[in-house]
Enzyme design. Structure first.
Site, PDB file in Angstrom:
ATOM      1  N   HIS A  61       0.836  -1.202   0.000  1.00 20.08           N
ATOM      2  CA  HIS A  61       0.000   0.000   0.000  1.00 20.08           C
ATOM      3  C   HIS A  61       0.866   1.244   0.000  1.00 20.08           C
ATOM      4  O   HIS A  61       1.839   1.337   0.737  1.00 20.08           O
ATOM      5  CB  HIS A  61      -0.958   0.030   1.203  1.00 20.08           C
ATOM      6  N   HIS A 106       1.143   5.171   0.820  1.00 19.84           N
ATOM      7  CA  HIS A 106       0.521   6.218   1.639  1.00 19.84           C
ATOM      8  C   HIS A 106       0.605   7.546   0.878  1.00 19.84           C
ATOM      9  O   HIS A 106       1.680   7.911   0.391  1.00 19.84           O
ATOM     10  CB  HIS A 106       1.294   6.415   2.950  1.00 19.84           C
TER      11      HIS A 106
HETATM   12  P1  AMP Z   1       1.739   0.446   7.352  1.00 22.40           P
HETATM   13  O1  AMP Z   1       2.320   0.728   8.700  1.00 22.40           O
HETATM   14  O2  AMP Z   1       2.501   1.082   6.225  1.00 22.40           O
HETATM   15  O3  AMP Z   1       1.502  -1.033   7.134  1.00 22.40           O
HETATM   16  O4  AMP Z   1       0.344   1.174   7.322  1.00 22.40           O
HETATM   17  C1  AMP Z   1      -0.872   0.537   7.550  1.00 22.40           C
HETATM   18  C2  AMP Z   1      -1.935   1.615   7.524  1.00 22.40           C
HETATM   19  O5  AMP Z   1      -3.194   0.986   7.388  1.00 22.40           O
HETATM   20  C3  AMP Z   1      -1.978   2.457   8.791  1.00 22.40           C
HETATM   21  O6  AMP Z   1      -1.783   3.823   8.434  1.00 22.40           O
HETATM   22  C4  AMP Z   1      -3.381   2.196   9.335  1.00 22.40           C
HETATM   23  O7  AMP Z   1      -3.956   3.340   9.902  1.00 22.40           O
HETATM   24  C5  AMP Z   1      -4.134   1.738   8.105  1.00 22.40           C
HETATM   25  N1  AMP Z   1      -5.261   0.857   8.357  1.00 22.40           N
HETATM   26  C6  AMP Z   1      -5.278  -0.251   9.129  1.00 22.40           C
HETATM   27  N2  AMP Z   1      -6.500  -0.829   9.086  1.00 22.40           N
HETATM   28  C7  AMP Z   1      -7.261  -0.073   8.252  1.00 22.40           C
HETATM   29  C8  AMP Z   1      -8.616  -0.139   7.791  1.00 22.40           C
HETATM   30  N3  AMP Z   1      -9.449  -1.107   8.168  1.00 22.40           N
HETATM   31  N4  AMP Z   1      -9.047   0.823   6.934  1.00 22.40           N
HETATM   32  C9  AMP Z   1      -8.232   1.804   6.535  1.00 22.40           C
HETATM   33  N5  AMP Z   1      -6.950   1.921   6.927  1.00 22.40           N
HETATM   34  C10 AMP Z   1      -6.473   1.005   7.774  1.00 22.40           C
END
Ligand code: AMP
Ligand code: ZN
Length: 141
Positions: A100, A102
């Site tokens: 993903h 950001h």
């Molecule tokens: P990372 O640390 O790069 O894996 O980022 C994961 C991101 O996913 C974090 O910024 C979380 O806030 C976001 N996240 C986790 N669960 C959800 C969800 N159900 N819907 C939207 N964002 C999410």
């Protein structure tokens, strides 16, 4: 789809997400714990853990979505800039093991700093070491 992957579940519509863009290959939705208003995640619909796992055609779709999403997010929240980043692997802070990107809107004085700020110190590398690293990367691409 990976059954216990939260982003696969959002792609499949099994759990809700605030979708801002969707095509055959890619979904973009608001981050549930935003670092700034408009913080958006861009994911390939197929489950791939790391950037290098994404096949070239899906990677192209991912980048072209980012290309469109970044100015849309900036305009939507009136942000003059964005930090666009992938935490690629657990040691880099990746918590959700589904690729993903950001897209985090940035504002003057928001205190976030550049991505250089995540590193406390820099290694001191000799010219020989730099030559070695340059060659090691070059021969693998
Ligand atoms: P990372 O640390 O790069 O894996 O980022 C994961 C991101 O996913 C974090 O910024 C979380 O806030 C976001 N996240 C986790 N669960 C959800 C969800 N159900 N819907 C939207 N964002 C999410
Ligand atoms: Zn997944």
């Amino acid at each position: 789809m990976s059954e216990d992957c939260i982003f696969c579940q959002i792609v499949a519509g099994e759990i809700p997400g605030r979708t801002v863009y969707e095509d055959d290959d890619v979904l973009a939705f608001l981050d549930a714990n935003p670092l700034a208003e408009g913080h958006t995640l861009v994911v390939p619909k197929e489950h791939h853990e790391r950037l290098n796992d994404v096949p070239a055609d899906e990677a192209e779709s991912l980048y072209s979505t980012l290309h469109e999403i970044v100015p849309a997010v900036e305009a939507a929240v009136d942000a003059p800039a964005t930090t666009v980043a992938f935490n690629n692997g657990e040691e880099a802070g990746q918590e959700v093991p589904h690729v993903h990107g950001h897209v985090v809107p940035r504002f003057e004085g928001d205190g976030g700093g550049p991505i250089h700020g995540i590193f406390g110190s820099r290694p001191e590398l000799s010219d020989d070491e730099l030559d070695e690293i340059e060659a090691a990367i070059d021969e693998r691409v």
